[in-house]
Design a protein around this motif. Sequence first.
Motif, PDB file in Angstrom:
ATOM      1  N   PRO A  39     -54.480   1.171 -36.911  1.00 31.58           N
ATOM      2  CA  PRO A  39     -55.230   1.377 -38.161  1.00 31.58           C
ATOM      3  C   PRO A  39     -56.450   0.482 -38.253  1.00 31.58           C
ATOM      4  O   PRO A  39     -56.472  -0.640 -37.737  1.00 31.58           O
ATOM      5  N   ARG A  40     -57.465   1.005 -38.935  1.00 36.34           N
ATOM      6  CA  ARG A  40     -58.701   0.252 -39.182  1.00 36.34           C
ATOM      7  C   ARG A  40     -58.806  -0.209 -40.621  1.00 36.34           C
ATOM      8  O   ARG A  40     -59.592  -1.096 -40.939  1.00 36.34           O
ATOM      9  N   TRP A  41     -58.057   0.407 -41.519  1.00 35.53           N
ATOM     10  CA  TRP A  41     -58.078   0.068 -42.945  1.00 35.53           C
ATOM     11  C   TRP A  41     -56.657   0.040 -43.485  1.00 35.53           C
ATOM     12  O   TRP A  41     -55.778   0.772 -43.014  1.00 35.53           O
TER      13      TRP A  41
ATOM     14  N   THR B  85     -52.787   9.236 -40.652  1.00 40.03           N
ATOM     15  CA  THR B  85     -53.108   9.872 -39.383  1.00 40.03           C
ATOM     16  C   THR B  85     -54.543   9.577 -38.957  1.00 40.03           C
ATOM     17  O   THR B  85     -54.848   9.471 -37.768  1.00 40.03           O
ATOM     18  N   ALA B  86     -55.442   9.411 -39.947  1.00 39.10           N
ATOM     19  CA  ALA B  86     -56.855   9.166 -39.644  1.00 39.10           C
ATOM     20  C   ALA B  86     -57.146   7.718 -39.282  1.00 39.10           C
ATOM     21  O   ALA B  86     -58.268   7.405 -38.871  1.00 39.10           O
ATOM     22  N   GLY B  87     -56.173   6.822 -39.443  1.00 45.03           N
ATOM     23  CA  GLY B  87     -56.398   5.436 -39.067  1.00 45.03           C
ATOM     24  C   GLY B  87     -56.245   4.434 -40.180  1.00 45.03           C
ATOM     25  O   GLY B  87     -56.940   3.408 -40.200  1.00 45.03           O
ATOM     26  N   CYS B  88     -55.337   4.697 -41.118  1.00 43.40           N
ATOM     27  CA  CYS B  88     -55.090   3.772 -42.228  1.00 43.40           C
ATOM     28  C   CYS B  88     -53.626   3.344 -42.236  1.00 43.40           C
ATOM     29  O   CYS B  88     -52.736   4.102 -41.834  1.00 43.40           O
ATOM     30  N   HIS B  89     -53.396   2.137 -42.719  1.00 46.20           N
ATOM     31  CA  HIS B  89     -52.050   1.649 -42.994  1.00 46.20           C
ATOM     32  C   HIS B  89     -51.863   1.741 -44.508  1.00 46.20           C
ATOM     33  O   HIS B  89     -52.495   0.987 -45.256  1.00 46.20           O
TER      34      HIS B  89
ATOM     35  N   PRO C 179     -50.980  -5.227 -42.929  1.00 50.64           N
ATOM     36  CA  PRO C 179     -51.584  -6.149 -41.951  1.00 50.64           C
ATOM     37  C   PRO C 179     -52.708  -6.965 -42.572  1.00 50.64           C
ATOM     38  O   PRO C 179     -53.588  -6.420 -43.243  1.00 50.64           O
ATOM     39  N   GLU C 180     -52.704  -8.247 -42.333  1.00 51.04           N
ATOM     40  CA  GLU C 180     -53.635  -9.145 -43.009  1.00 51.04           C
ATOM     41  C   GLU C 180     -55.061  -9.020 -42.496  1.00 51.04           C
ATOM     42  O   GLU C 180     -56.004  -9.410 -43.200  1.00 51.04           O
ATOM     43  N   HIS C 181     -55.260  -8.505 -41.293  1.00 55.22           N
ATOM     44  CA  HIS C 181     -56.594  -8.504 -40.703  1.00 55.22           C
ATOM     45  C   HIS C 181     -57.422  -7.289 -41.098  1.00 55.22           C
ATOM     46  O   HIS C 181     -58.603  -7.223 -40.760  1.00 55.22           O
ATOM     47  N   LEU C 182     -56.842  -6.334 -41.828  1.00 61.19           N
ATOM     48  CA  LEU C 182     -57.544  -5.098 -42.149  1.00 61.19           C
ATOM     49  C   LEU C 182     -58.234  -5.176 -43.506  1.00 61.19           C
ATOM     50  O   LEU C 182     -57.686  -5.758 -44.457  1.00 61.19           O
ATOM     51  N   PRO C 183     -59.431  -4.579 -43.648  1.00 64.01           N
ATOM     52  CA  PRO C 183     -60.019  -4.448 -44.985  1.00 64.01           C
ATOM     53  C   PRO C 183     -59.173  -3.516 -45.837  1.00 64.01           C
ATOM     54  O   PRO C 183     -58.447  -2.654 -45.314  1.00 64.01           O
ATOM     55  N   VAL C 184     -59.273  -3.660 -47.161  1.00 59.87           N
ATOM     56  CA  VAL C 184     -58.397  -2.939 -48.085  1.00 59.87           C
ATOM     57  C   VAL C 184     -59.207  -1.997 -48.965  1.00 59.87           C
ATOM     58  O   VAL C 184     -60.186  -2.418 -49.606  1.00 59.87           O
ATOM     59  N   ALA C 185     -58.781  -0.735 -49.010  1.00 60.36           N
ATOM     60  CA  ALA C 185     -59.305   0.237 -49.966  1.00 60.36           C
ATOM     61  C   ALA C 185     -58.198   0.604 -50.935  1.00 60.36           C
ATOM     62  O   ALA C 185     -57.040   0.764 -50.531  1.00 60.36           O
TER      63      ALA C 185
ATOM     64  N   GLN D 120     -62.971  14.366 -48.085  1.00 63.41           N
ATOM     65  CA  GLN D 120     -64.025  13.515 -48.635  1.00 63.41           C
ATOM     66  C   GLN D 120     -63.548  12.079 -48.835  1.00 63.41           C
ATOM     67  O   GLN D 120     -64.305  11.123 -48.607  1.00 63.41           O
ATOM     68  N   VAL D 121     -62.303  11.908 -49.258  1.00 59.33           N
ATOM     69  CA  VAL D 121     -61.765  10.558 -49.439  1.00 59.33           C
ATOM     70  C   VAL D 121     -61.672   9.837 -48.095  1.00 59.33           C
ATOM     71  O   VAL D 121     -62.036   8.658 -47.975  1.00 59.33           O
ATOM     72  N   THR D 122     -61.195  10.550 -47.084  1.00 59.43           N
ATOM     73  CA  THR D 122     -61.058   9.930 -45.761  1.00 59.43           C
ATOM     74  C   THR D 122     -62.422   9.511 -45.221  1.00 59.43           C
ATOM     75  O   THR D 122     -62.573   8.401 -44.678  1.00 59.43           O
ATOM     76  N   ARG D 123     -63.421  10.365 -45.370  1.00 62.49           N
ATOM     77  CA  ARG D 123     -64.762   9.999 -44.901  1.00 62.49           C
ATOM     78  C   ARG D 123     -65.296   8.778 -45.647  1.00 62.49           C
ATOM     79  O   ARG D 123     -65.900   7.872 -45.048  1.00 62.49           O
ATOM     80  N   PHE D 124     -65.069   8.737 -46.960  1.00 62.48           N
ATOM     81  CA  PHE D 124     -65.566   7.610 -47.759  1.00 62.48           C
ATOM     82  C   PHE D 124     -64.939   6.303 -47.322  1.00 62.48           C
ATOM     83  O   PHE D 124     -65.605   5.266 -47.181  1.00 62.48           O
ATOM     84  N   ILE D 125     -63.613   6.315 -47.084  1.00 64.03           N
ATOM     85  CA  ILE D 125     -62.927   5.082 -46.738  1.00 64.03           C
ATOM     86  C   ILE D 125     -63.269   4.630 -45.324  1.00 64.03           C
ATOM     87  O   ILE D 125     -63.538   3.442 -45.088  1.00 64.03           O
ATOM     88  N   LEU D 126     -63.314   5.538 -44.383  1.00 61.45           N
ATOM     89  CA  LEU D 126     -63.508   5.161 -42.989  1.00 61.45           C
ATOM     90  C   LEU D 126     -64.971   4.959 -42.599  1.00 61.45           C
ATOM     91  O   LEU D 126     -65.261   4.446 -41.528  1.00 61.45           O
ATOM     92  N   ALA D 127     -65.901   5.340 -43.487  1.00 59.08           N
ATOM     93  CA  ALA D 127     -67.329   5.193 -43.155  1.00 59.08           C
ATOM     94  C   ALA D 127     -67.707   3.729 -42.951  1.00 59.08           C
ATOM     95  O   ALA D 127     -67.226   2.854 -43.668  1.00 59.08           O
TER      96      ALA D 127
END
Length: 243
Positions: free
Chosen positions: A37-39, A63-67, A101-107, A236-243
């Motif tokens: 995950p990236r976020w 699935t797109a890369g979020c925890h 995970p502590e190292h990830l940015p949070v949305a 649209q939500v996924t694009r906004f968060i992962l951008a």
Amino acid sequence: MTGGQGLGKAPSAAHEQVTLRDGADEVVVSVLAGHEPRWTVLFAAGAGGSPLRHLPLLTTLATAGCHVVAPHFPRLSSPTPGIEELAMRTRWLRLALNRAPEHLPVAGIGHSIGGALLLGLAGGDLWTISRDCLRAQPAARPLAKLVLFTPALQFLQAPHAVDAIQLPIQAWAASEDRITPPSQVDWLAAALAPRMPVQTHLAQGAGHFSFMDELPPHVTDPHPDRPAFLGEVAAQVTRFILA
């Protein structure tokens, strides 16, 4: 709202439930762990309290890369909750975030009153109908972005209540919403401008509960094609968060 292609059926993602403690209370948290995950996504449900009514969206994000972490709340007993209920839900959101995970940015993503609670974690003051105030409860790990579905912004419409909020926000209103009408999102955009532009969406034909995959009992949704609408929202939500 502009048109777009939905995501279709989201691929499966690992979903587990963990139990935490808030004093004598057990706090159930749904966790959906994406691959590498990236976020982190902190999800706040509305008055009904169950994030599982939004499970396809949460699965898509994982699935797109979020925890994803999403506490389960007891149903609110009143449409005008008191300071104790607001404080309890805020504590549970903070507990859930501690499991990510502590190292990830949070949305943060919130529906209805869940959106108001996340604004409190982002620096807003929450006011009850009896004029009790839950002062800003910033998360130990700062929120970097917010997505708000038909947010219950009457809790923040007091002088200077949103002055400290400074993060990108995507806010969704619904044309047929009689619970939190579109004027509330318009108010938020005006209150935060010009220091923090709000990306607003007005979902034509949607109601307050159209953002749920599983509707509450006895609710009839006005949207003519809710599955396609939810696919577009997820995209649209996924694009906004992962951008």
